[in-house]
Design a protein around this motif. Structure first.
Motif, PDB file in Angstrom:
ATOM      1  N   HIS A   4       0.827  -1.202   0.000  1.00  0.00           N
ATOM      2  CA  HIS A   4       0.000   0.000   0.000  1.00  0.00           C
ATOM      3  C   HIS A   4       0.871   1.265   0.000  1.00  0.00           C
ATOM      4  O   HIS A   4       0.534   2.250  -0.658  1.00  0.00           O
ATOM      5  CB  HIS A   4      -0.932   0.013   1.212  1.00  0.00           C
ATOM      6  CG  HIS A   4      -1.952  -1.079   1.166  1.00  0.00           C
ATOM      7  ND1 HIS A   4      -2.916  -1.143   0.198  1.00  0.00           N
ATOM      8  CD2 HIS A   4      -2.144  -2.158   1.965  1.00  0.00           C
ATOM      9  CE1 HIS A   4      -3.663  -2.209   0.394  1.00  0.00           C
ATOM     10  NE2 HIS A   4      -3.217  -2.850   1.469  1.00  0.00           N
ATOM     11  N   GLU A   7       2.177   1.691  -3.535  1.00  0.00           N
ATOM     12  CA  GLU A   7       1.119   2.195  -4.407  1.00  0.00           C
ATOM     13  C   GLU A   7       0.899   3.692  -4.176  1.00  0.00           C
ATOM     14  O   GLU A   7       0.709   4.453  -5.131  1.00  0.00           O
ATOM     15  CB  GLU A   7      -0.182   1.437  -4.168  1.00  0.00           C
ATOM     16  CG  GLU A   7      -0.188   0.040  -4.715  1.00  0.00           C
ATOM     17  CD  GLU A   7      -1.477  -0.704  -4.405  1.00  0.00           C
ATOM     18  OE1 GLU A   7      -2.444  -0.076  -3.927  1.00  0.00           O
ATOM     19  OE2 GLU A   7      -1.499  -1.915  -4.643  1.00  0.00           O
ATOM     20  N   PHE A   8       0.937   4.111  -2.938  1.00  0.00           N
ATOM     21  CA  PHE A   8       0.772   5.519  -2.610  1.00  0.00           C
ATOM     22  C   PHE A   8       1.917   6.353  -3.192  1.00  0.00           C
ATOM     23  O   PHE A   8       1.696   7.416  -3.774  1.00  0.00           O
ATOM     24  CB  PHE A   8       0.690   5.706  -1.097  1.00  0.00           C
ATOM     25  CG  PHE A   8       0.582   7.139  -0.675  1.00  0.00           C
ATOM     26  CD1 PHE A   8      -0.584   7.862  -0.921  1.00  0.00           C
ATOM     27  CD2 PHE A   8       1.647   7.775  -0.059  1.00  0.00           C
ATOM     28  CE1 PHE A   8      -0.679   9.191  -0.552  1.00  0.00           C
ATOM     29  CE2 PHE A   8       1.555   9.094   0.315  1.00  0.00           C
ATOM     30  CZ  PHE A   8       0.385   9.809   0.066  1.00  0.00           C
TER      31      PHE A   8
END
Length: 83
Positions: A4, A7-8
């Motif tokens: 995550h 992805e950020f």
């Protein structure tokens, strides 16, 4: 958690056109997500796996260089966008 975060970071750094992953045959980046291009990549991957296994079976340096160059040529021919 790490995925995550990556992805950020991708969303922060990547330009807007890279964030859109809808397949489009005419777009220079989104063509990578079309079924036709994925099929070509799959064939190229199988070609490389086959040639690398032959290179491991016959560890003769001139043969390895020749097979490497020939496989590179075949991959470029396969991935050519004109067909």
């Amino acid at each position: 958690m790490l995925l995550h975060l990556l992805e950020f970071l991708f969303l922060l750094v990547a330009p807007g056109w890279m964030q859109d992953r809808t397949p489009d045959e005419g777009h220079f980046y989104r063509r990578f997500f079309t079924k036709k291009h994925r099929a070509k990549r799959s064939k190229a991957k199988l070609l490389w796996i086959g040639m690398l296994s032959l290179m491991l079976l016959f560890p003769y340096p001139p043969l390895i260089v020749t097979m490497f160059l020939f496989t590179t040529f075949l991959t470029f021919s396969l991935m050519d966008e004109t067909n």
